[in-house]
Design an enzyme around this catalytic site. Structure first.
Site: not given
Ligand SMILES: Nc1ncnc2c1ncn2[C@@H]1O[C@H](COP(=O)(O)OP(=O)(O)OP(=O)(O)O)[C@@H](O)[C@H]1O
Length: 724
Positions: A32-33, A226-227, A257, A598
């Protein structure tokens, strides 16, 4: 500038869908981020949008900073536009539009401590005490008044003169009104705005002033949030106004979450987004890039127990890792030692200190670990919190203990006017000068002057009596500490402030003292304890780049670590003892889900026996039981009777569990099998208590079991015996 790395098809779709309403419903670790950051970069780099035309809202200031750095690296432009929290953004709006609310641009943003100082003045002026309302309750009450009960309050704050506002305060009779108008008066007098005002006054300006509203609406061509699962109603209203001109709104969130319902977050804004904005395009991200399949399976299993959720399973193509480790210990001290062993083992495997994060439900849980880490020289750093022995209330309590023995100046200064005994700066200055000229300590200086005119209106005699009368030599350190905290009025002061976390920390300190006494037998007197503790309080805070990270689960939101060790997984700790409804229990479970997700490579879950602060026994958390055993690698496993107790205590409060479907209920006459009791027949089904009376073949007497007990249905009752 950084290259845009690979995004998966869905992430790319979300990035490139620049126009209109877009909702991304995404699982933990699904990027997401990352998607949000690349979307910002796409708008700027590919479409040529100015960064200053984009509002990117994050949940905390810390994540805003991280996002700003990330975007800066991607777009190579120092101007990263509006990347901030809702409150931060409103602060910017109000600074620019301060005239519209007759406030100076230099207004103060009030935090809880500032609000408490204002409340203190009001309480003193009107003779209120904690019996009328604690500060924490008063802050909540003010928030409720501002948001719900007196939504027009801002007219008073903006339009009334200071005198008129004072009059309103002076005329107030009800406690709520006295506090509320007293606080508004203080706000106006000091030009202070609290977090609610920031949003409410921005909304007010946008409502009253079309020109200003249009200026901001036109300025923000793209809005991203976000969030979004944790957005509250004021933030939602603000967002709705801001997007009204360009109608380019992109929101990202994970319903599983949602962990801030207690602060007004409402996940419905995410779930109903497409109904509120009918042209919404929804994109789902369910591929997890963060964790091993084992970690994900445990997290999926746990969250699936929640009743109020949209079913969704995260999957990953990541390499398999070890099973999730579950650890049981006899007490918290052994748990801390066990965790040190795990850390050594991990270092041996090639991990570094900084790869390891220790997560816990509440700050006070860091204490036993910190004790052990200091002794074993494990470098650690506490995020968004102060190390246990550096916390204000702990230092104050220890200063009181030291006063009994050393009566030194430092501890004197810390304790003499905490809680307030009317010894302000001028009296203190006098004591200092007197002490210097007579070559005595501050304590002696006070004793020599206690009866003089200068100290007549103070409560120094109570203080002197307290320090002198504590007959600490004949009593246990635990008793002495409890006595000091009580008789000094220190705990009462915290209760007045409603500072429950500080009170919890003091309870933990008492626990630490009694552990010390238990372990040291006859030797365990006050002087010994203070020697023992000196190691922790004086511990050097020298920066080490390589440190284990320690934080609460709330702080860990949005972060990831190669190894996560989640400690204190006991009933009444996690889930917290304050959990009273099914909704709250489901929020606790979502919080545990956040903790588990995490972890990237290895996940350790740990719990211990022993006593809770209220004297009750610690049982393993229901969250451990929610995850199926084969996924957990127990070493060692808790004894079966402990697990039976856990299940019994969980089952004793059916209101905290998902309601049973009538079809799932057993009926009188049904044949069942129980893991321990073997085969049996249901005699009675109690729908109110959700329990069964069962006659087990090998037992002489019947047993009443909860409907949630692990019973396997073997045969069905003949129709005539069923429930009507
Ligand atoms: N397309 C992709 N290919 C490889 N790695 C990825 C890809 N998308 C995300 N990642 C990796 O996956 C991990 C999680 O990504 P991110 O922190 O953006 O997730 P999130 O959805 O915001 O997580 P959360 O909501 O659990 O905090 C990070 O290490 C990111 O670099």
């Amino acid at each position: 500038m950084e290259q845009m790395p690979v995004l998966n098809e869905k992430q790319l779709e979300a990035v490139e869908q620049s126009e209109g309403y877009v909702r991304v419903v995404a699982g933990a670790g699904s990027g997401k981020t990352r998607t949000l950051a690349y979307r910002f970069a796409y708008l700027v780099n590919e479409l040529g949008i100015l960064p200053s035309s984009i509002l990117c809202v994050t949940f905390t200031n810390k994540s805003a900073n991280e996002m700003r750095n990330r975007i800066h690296r991607l777009i190579g432009d120092a101007d990263t536009g509006y990347i901030s929290t809702f409150h931060g953004f409103c602060n910017t709006v109000l600074k620019e539009e301060a005239n519209a609310i007759h406030f100076p641009k230099s207004f103060m943003v009030l935090d809880n401590a500032d609000i408490d100082s204002m409340l203190k003045i009001v309480y003193e002026q009107r003779g209120l005490t904690s019996r009328d309302m604690t500060f924490s309750k008063a802050r909540d009450m003010i928030e409720i008044q501002k948001i719900d009960r007196k939504p027009d309050y801002y007219y008073d704050l903006i339009s009334l003169s200071l005198d008129q506002l004072y009059e309103k305060y002076a005329r107030a009779i009800e406690t709520d009104d006295i506090i509320f108008y007293g606080y508004l008066y203080q706000q106006k007098k000091n030009f202070g705005l609290d977090y609610n005002d920031l949003i409410i006054l921005s909304l007010f300006i946008f409502k009253e002033n079309d020109e200003i509203r249009l200026k901001w609406q036109e300025r923000l061509e793209y809005i991203m949030i976000d969030e979004f699962q944790d957005i509250d109603s004021l933030q939602y209203r603000l967002m709705n106004v801001l997007q009204g001109y360009h109608k380019n709104l992109f929101v990202v969130g994970d319903p599983d979450q949602t962990i801030y319902t207690w602060r007004g977050a409402n996940v419905r804004f995410l779930l109903d987004f497409d109904q509120n904005y009918p042209q919404t395009k929804t994109i789902y991200l369910n591929e997890n890039y963060r964790s091993t399949p084992q970690i994900l399976e445990a997290a999926n299993k746990l969250i699936a127990v929640n009743y109020n959720r949209l079913p969704k399973d995260l999957y990953t193509k990541n390499q398999a890792g070890p099973n999730v480790h579950a650890m049981h210990f006899e007490d918290t001290a052994k748990e801390a030692k066990g965790i040190v062993e795990v850390i050594h083992h991990l270092l041996h495997k090639g991990y570094e200190y900084r790869d390891i994060a220790i997560l816990y439900r509440a700050h006070y849980l860091s204490r036993t670990l910190e004790d052990e880490f200091l002794q074993q020289e494990i470098p650690y750093t506490i995020y968004s919190g102060v190390p246990f022995f550096q916390r204000m209330e702990i230092k104050d309590a220890l200063a009181y203990l030291r006063m009994l023995i050393f009566k030194d100046d430092l501890d004197f200064q810390r304790t003499v006017n905490t809680p307030k005994r009317n010894i302000g700066t001028s009296r203190m200055k006098f004591l200092e000068e007197y002490a210097i000229s007579h070559q005595i300590s501050l304590w002696e200086s006070l004793k020599e002057n206690a009866e003089t005119e200068m100290f007549k209106k103070t409560r120094v005699n109570e203080y002197i009596e307290l320090i002198e009368s504590e007959n600490w030599k004949d009593r246990s350190v635990t008793e002495v500490l409890s006595g000091l905290l009580d008789h000094s009025g220190y705990e009462a002061m915290l209760r007045l402030q409603g500072a429950q976390d500080r009170l919890d920390n003091l309870a933990e300190l008492k626990q630490s003292v009694s552990e010390f006494e238990r372990n040291s037998g006859e030797e365990g007197d006050l002087e010994q304890y203070l020697n023992h503790i000196a190691l922790f309080t004086a511990s050097d805070q020298e920066m080490q780049s390589q440190k284990v990270k320690m934080m609460t689960v709330h702080t860990a939101k949005g972060l990831e670590f190669p190894v996560v060790i989640l400690v204190g997984l006991s009933e009444n700790i996690f889930p917290s003892k304050q959990t009273r409804t099914l909704e709250q229990m489901e929020e606790e479970r979502r919080l545990a889900f956040v903790a588990l997700t995490r972890a990237q490579k290895e996940l350790y879950l740990s719990e211990s026996e022993g006593l809770l602060a209220n004297g009750g026994f610690r049982y393993p958390s229901r969250f451990l039981c929610d995850i199926d055993e084969p996924i957990l690698n127990w070493h060692p496993k808790p004894a079966e009777d402990l697990l039976i107790h856990t299940r019994a205590s969980v089952n004793s409060r059916p209101a905290l569990q998902r309601p049973l479907n009538q079809n799932e209920l057993l009926m009188p006459g049904d044949r069942v099998e129980h893991k321990i009791f073997g085969m049996g027949s249901v005699i009675e089904t109690d729908l109110e208590k959700l329990s069964y009376l069962i006659h087990f073949d090998k037992l002489d007497t019947v047993r009443r079991l909860s409907a949630k007990a692990n019973l396997k249905k073997i045969g069905t009752a003949p129709k005539s015996m069923g429930l009507n």
